[in-house]
Design an enzyme around this catalytic site. Structure first.
Site, PDB file in Angstrom:
ATOM      1  N   ASP A   1       0.837  -1.196   0.000  1.00  0.00           N
ATOM      2  CA  ASP A   1       0.000   0.000   0.000  1.00  0.00           C
ATOM      3  C   ASP A   1       0.879   1.256   0.000  1.00  0.00           C
ATOM      4  O   ASP A   1       2.068   1.209   0.319  1.00  0.00           O
ATOM      5  CB  ASP A   1      -0.895  -0.015   1.236  1.00  0.00           C
ATOM      6  CG  ASP A   1      -2.192   0.756   1.052  1.00  0.00           C
ATOM      7  OD1 ASP A   1      -2.338   1.433   0.021  1.00  0.00           O
ATOM      8  OD2 ASP A   1      -3.058   0.663   1.936  1.00  0.00           O
TER       9      ASP A   1
ATOM     10  N   GLU B   1       2.919   6.904  -2.410  1.00  0.00           N
ATOM     11  CA  GLU B   1       2.685   8.143  -3.164  1.00  0.00           C
ATOM     12  C   GLU B   1       3.090   9.391  -2.379  1.00  0.00           C
ATOM     13  O   GLU B   1       3.418  10.413  -2.965  1.00  0.00           O
ATOM     14  CB  GLU B   1       1.197   8.273  -3.531  1.00  0.00           C
ATOM     15  CG  GLU B   1       0.606   7.060  -4.213  1.00  0.00           C
ATOM     16  CD  GLU B   1      -0.043   6.103  -3.236  1.00  0.00           C
ATOM     17  OE1 GLU B   1      -0.429   5.007  -3.663  1.00  0.00           O
ATOM     18  OE2 GLU B   1      -0.143   6.447  -2.030  1.00  0.00           O
TER      19      GLU B   1
ATOM     20  N   ASP C   1      -8.680   3.704  -3.249  1.00  0.00           N
ATOM     21  CA  ASP C   1      -9.815   3.959  -2.369  1.00  0.00           C
ATOM     22  C   ASP C   1     -10.988   4.558  -3.131  1.00  0.00           C
ATOM     23  O   ASP C   1     -11.009   5.748  -3.448  1.00  0.00           O
ATOM     24  CB  ASP C   1      -9.401   4.896  -1.243  1.00  0.00           C
ATOM     25  CG  ASP C   1      -8.309   4.291  -0.363  1.00  0.00           C
ATOM     26  OD1 ASP C   1      -8.072   3.078  -0.477  1.00  0.00           O
ATOM     27  OD2 ASP C   1      -7.708   5.035   0.426  1.00  0.00           O
TER      28      ASP C   1
END
Length: 755
Positions: A418, A421, A484
């Site tokens: 995950d 970024e 998401d």
């Protein structure tokens, strides 16, 4: 970034210089360099006190031509840089040719042509001499903005009716014309212009692609500043881009992925259904066991169980240690799950919270990214006192690997990588990398580190991630998921748009959170999303604040989950062959209609349907009442569910129950149909049925792979008035042939003999 104020003026404070005419040309056998003045030179005095733009034209691979424009060449070169793969050594080399004042560079079916006389310009031609695109007089430039930043600028012309696609996993409109797109990693969800996977590559409906070879921020104006141009700019002294030949979208993607890296082939077990704990829900071994038991009791085969963030202690992510109060016996629990045939996935990220003992350990040894003054970079977003692992440091990579290896030794099979970024630019990297260039590129070294560990520890062909962030080349480390998204029909459509854009950016495998991540989906949303999710490359049930086990959404949701999971398993001989093709050629599994039907104008804007491999058309339903409108390309197609024959080109308006959606098989397809609907990685030749669709004469070969993607058997089907005749190579296993036309099935049976 925009530099002009309309057609005539520059924005306030912007000073731009444009390549105007060639003053010198140096031509080699396979490349040439042009020196372009930025103003007309009428006399010798005009050469004083004025810049030149150096334009180098070369070919890194067959069918690819690079252009590198430079203002000042003395700037120190700091990485990182995209890895460009070596071209095919057997391909004919690029060659130059002089034609009067013009100079040409040809590589495979692509030619770059520039004229030494007249205004500056470049034309790109296909193998038939047709203009694909070109650099017009203002298409090569540099500019200074009021803040003193130097930008290199390029423009490539758009033809009338030309569409632009790609640029990563973007949730904005599928056709990028009219958009401003900044290639800059961000954690923005699926409902904004921000993107987790920013790829400086676009594909044109005219049969070519463009890759900007710059890992930092690339700003695209796609027909949005100069409406007849795709403009791209970087804050640098040099700008390098590659034009990639077609003529088809598949050809473009194949050449582009040969250049930046082909995707690894995920293991067959990863194509089954994944179930997670969800994120912020409460769970322990009893909860996990109840989920696994519940799926088994309801006849829904499960392949992977995923533990999300709170398998670790709060405030300590990521320290890779189980929360002992919730999971006192992790080794025993994992062993018990694996005894049931499950693979195990664990959530990780590249951040280290200050409360974790790993923070002090990493800081002491220099494994964490630092500020210019030597302090460890930290903030309190996501985790308190969060720091970032410096993957440019080989010792830090080894340290991180050791933490993951301990989990692999416990029985973990794969990782959800995950984040990746939120990468700062006010830092110093161990290897001296430029922080601006590293912001996007960090995802590459993060995912590479974890993927290569899995390859080493689990063996070739067993490595798989569930990754959120990526840049160019990230397709080498599948699988990527859409991030998401909200639990709504709107977000479901957003997710598909993002996946289609990513597939046209060179990514062969893609997934998404079935039912949406944020919030709790309405049962109708969940059931419709189940059908879509289980007809995607990879399929995962995951949410944020609520569980995603099907019975939470009613008994009909259980039936839908079961039906489409069993269907995906029956389709695995076909799907894994498509996956092997993605691995070999770079052509994605989930294909926008444009990719399969580039000559059909109607296919060029379709963003609510796709081809799953070459033969299956999938149109997800985005409504509660089951109404769906979709396009059927030319030819005759058969509904896999009803046997109804549908003829295109035509638009269809249908209504489907929750256990259905438009799923059409192309005429002439031979669909290898597995007998085992309980697992994705069974013996596909055992009880195999070849489903032959559509009437008419013809010959078609279909390959059934083994679990490594290697052909296990090749079946050759010949259709004529007498029916279907089949021969096989590579196996003598029994099989069945089913001929399906006009809704009726005529069956023939036989034993395969080696041809």
């Amino acid at each position: 970034m925009k530099f002009t104020d309309g057609f005539w003026l520059m924005r306030e404070g912007v000073r731009a210089s444009y390549a105007t005419e060639i003053r010198d040309l140096r031509v080699g056998a396979d490349r040439f360099t042009a020196y372009a003045a930025v103003k007309r030179v009428a006399a010798r005095g005009d050469t004083l006190n004025t810049p030149l733009i150096t334009v180098e034209c070369f070919s890194p691979a067959e069918g690819v031509i690079g252009v590198r424009t430079t203002h000042h060449a003395g700037r120190a070169r700091r990485g990182p840089d995209f890895e460009i793969m070596a071209g095919d050594a057997t391909a004919p080399p690029a060659r130059t040719r002089r034609d009067g004042a013009a100079t040409e560079l040809t590589s495979g079916p692509l030619t770059l042509r520039t004229d030494g006389d007249g205004p500056w310009g470049i034309t790109f031609l296909d193998g038939d001499g047709r203009r694909l695109t070109g650099v017009d007089p203002k298409g090569t430039a540099f500019a200074a903005t009021p803040d003193g930043v130097h930008h290199m600028i390029a423009q490539l012309a758009l033809q009338v009716g030309e569409n632009v696609y790609g640029l990563g996993e973007r949730f904005t409109p599928y056709v990028k014309n009219g958009q401003t797109v900044d290639i800059w990693q961000a954690d923005g969800g699926t409902s904004s212009e921000l993107a987790y996977k920013n790829i400086p590559f676009y594909l044109s409906s005219r049969g070519y692609g463009v890759f900007v070879n710059h890992p930092g921020k690339v700003s695209f104006e796609v027909g949005s500043e100069a409406v007849g141009q795709v403009q791209f700019s970087v804050e640098d002294q040099t700008l390098e881009y590659y034009v990639v030949a077609g003529p088809t979208p598949k050809d473009v993607l194949s050449r582009y992925t040969a250049l930046t890296g082909r995707p690894a082939l995920p293991p067959a077990w990863s194509f089954g259904l994944w179930l997670t704990t969800s994120f912020c829900t409460s769970y322990d071994e009893a909860t996990v066991t109840s989920f696994v038991d519940g799926m088994a009791e309801r006849g829904i085969p499960l392949s992977v169980f995923h533990f999300d963030c709170f398998w670790m202690r709060e405030y300590q992510w990521s320290d890779f240690l189980w929360d002992p109060e919730v999971f006192p016996d992790p080794e025993g629990m994992l062993a018990r799950l694996k005894e049931r045939g499950l693979r195990i996935s664990m959530w990780i990220n590249p951040y280290i919270a200050q409360k974790s003992p790993l923070f002090a350990e990493g800081a002491e040894h220099g494994y964490l990214v630092r500020r210019p003054n030597g302090d460890v970079w930290q903030w309190d977003l996501w985790q308190p006192g969060m720091a970032l692992v410096d993957f440019t440091n080989p010792a830090a990579r080894a340290w991180y690997d050791d933490k993951l290896r301990a989990l692999l030794d416990q029985g973990v099979d794969c990782f959800k990588t995950d984040f990746g970024e939120r990468i700062p630019t006010d830092v110093v990297w161990h290897d001296g990398s430029d922080p601006e260039r590293m912001h996007n590129y960090y995802a590459q070294i993060y995912n590479r580190t974890v993927f290569e560990l899995l390859e080493k520890e689990r063996g070739a062909g067993e490595a798989v991630l569930f990754a959120r962030s990526a840049t160019a080349g990230g397709q080498q480390f599948p699988v990527h998921w859409g991030g998401d998204c909200f639990a709504s029909f709107t977000a479901m459509a957003e997710s598909l748009r993002g996946g289609l854009s990513l597939s046209l950016s060179g990514f062969g495998f893609w997934s998404h959170d079935i039912g949406g991540f944020e919030g709790t989906p309405d049962p109708a949303v969940f059931k419709r999303w189940l059908a879509f999710g289980l007809l995607s490359s990879h399929s995962r049930l995951h949410g944020n604040v609520s569980y995603r086990v099907p019975w939470e959404f009613g008994e009909e949701a259980v039936d839908v989950a079961r039906k489409f999971t069993l269907l995906k398993h029956r389709l695995m001989p076909y799907l894994y062959q498509v996956a092997a093709e993605a691995h070999r050629t770079g052509v994605p599994m989930m294909r926008p209609m444009l990719a399969e039907f580039p000559g059909d104008p109607a296919s060029r804007t379709l963003d609510r349907q796709y081809m799953l491999g070459p033969d299956l058309l999938v149109a997800p339903v985005f409504t509660e009442d089951g109404e769906v409108e979709y396009y059927v390309p030319e030819g005759t197609w058969t509904s896999l569910f009803t046997g109804e024959r549908v003829t295109g080109p035509a638009w269809r308006h249908e209504t489907h129950g929750f256990d259905s959606l438009p799923l059409l098989v192309r005429d002439g397809a031979v669909l290898p149909w597995g007998a085992d609907d309980q697992r994705p990685d069974g013996d596909w030749l055992d009880g195999l049925t070849l489903r032959v669709f559509g009437p008419g004469a013809g010959e078609r070969s279909v390959t059934v792979p083994d679990l490594t993607g290697t052909p296990a058997a090749v079946f050759r089907v010949v259709r004529d008035a007498g029916g279907a005749r089949v021969t096989a190579e590579g196996t003598d296993r029994p099989y069945r042939v089913t001929v399906e036309e006009t809704g009726a099935a005529g069956e023939g049976a036989g034993t395969v003999t080696v041809a």
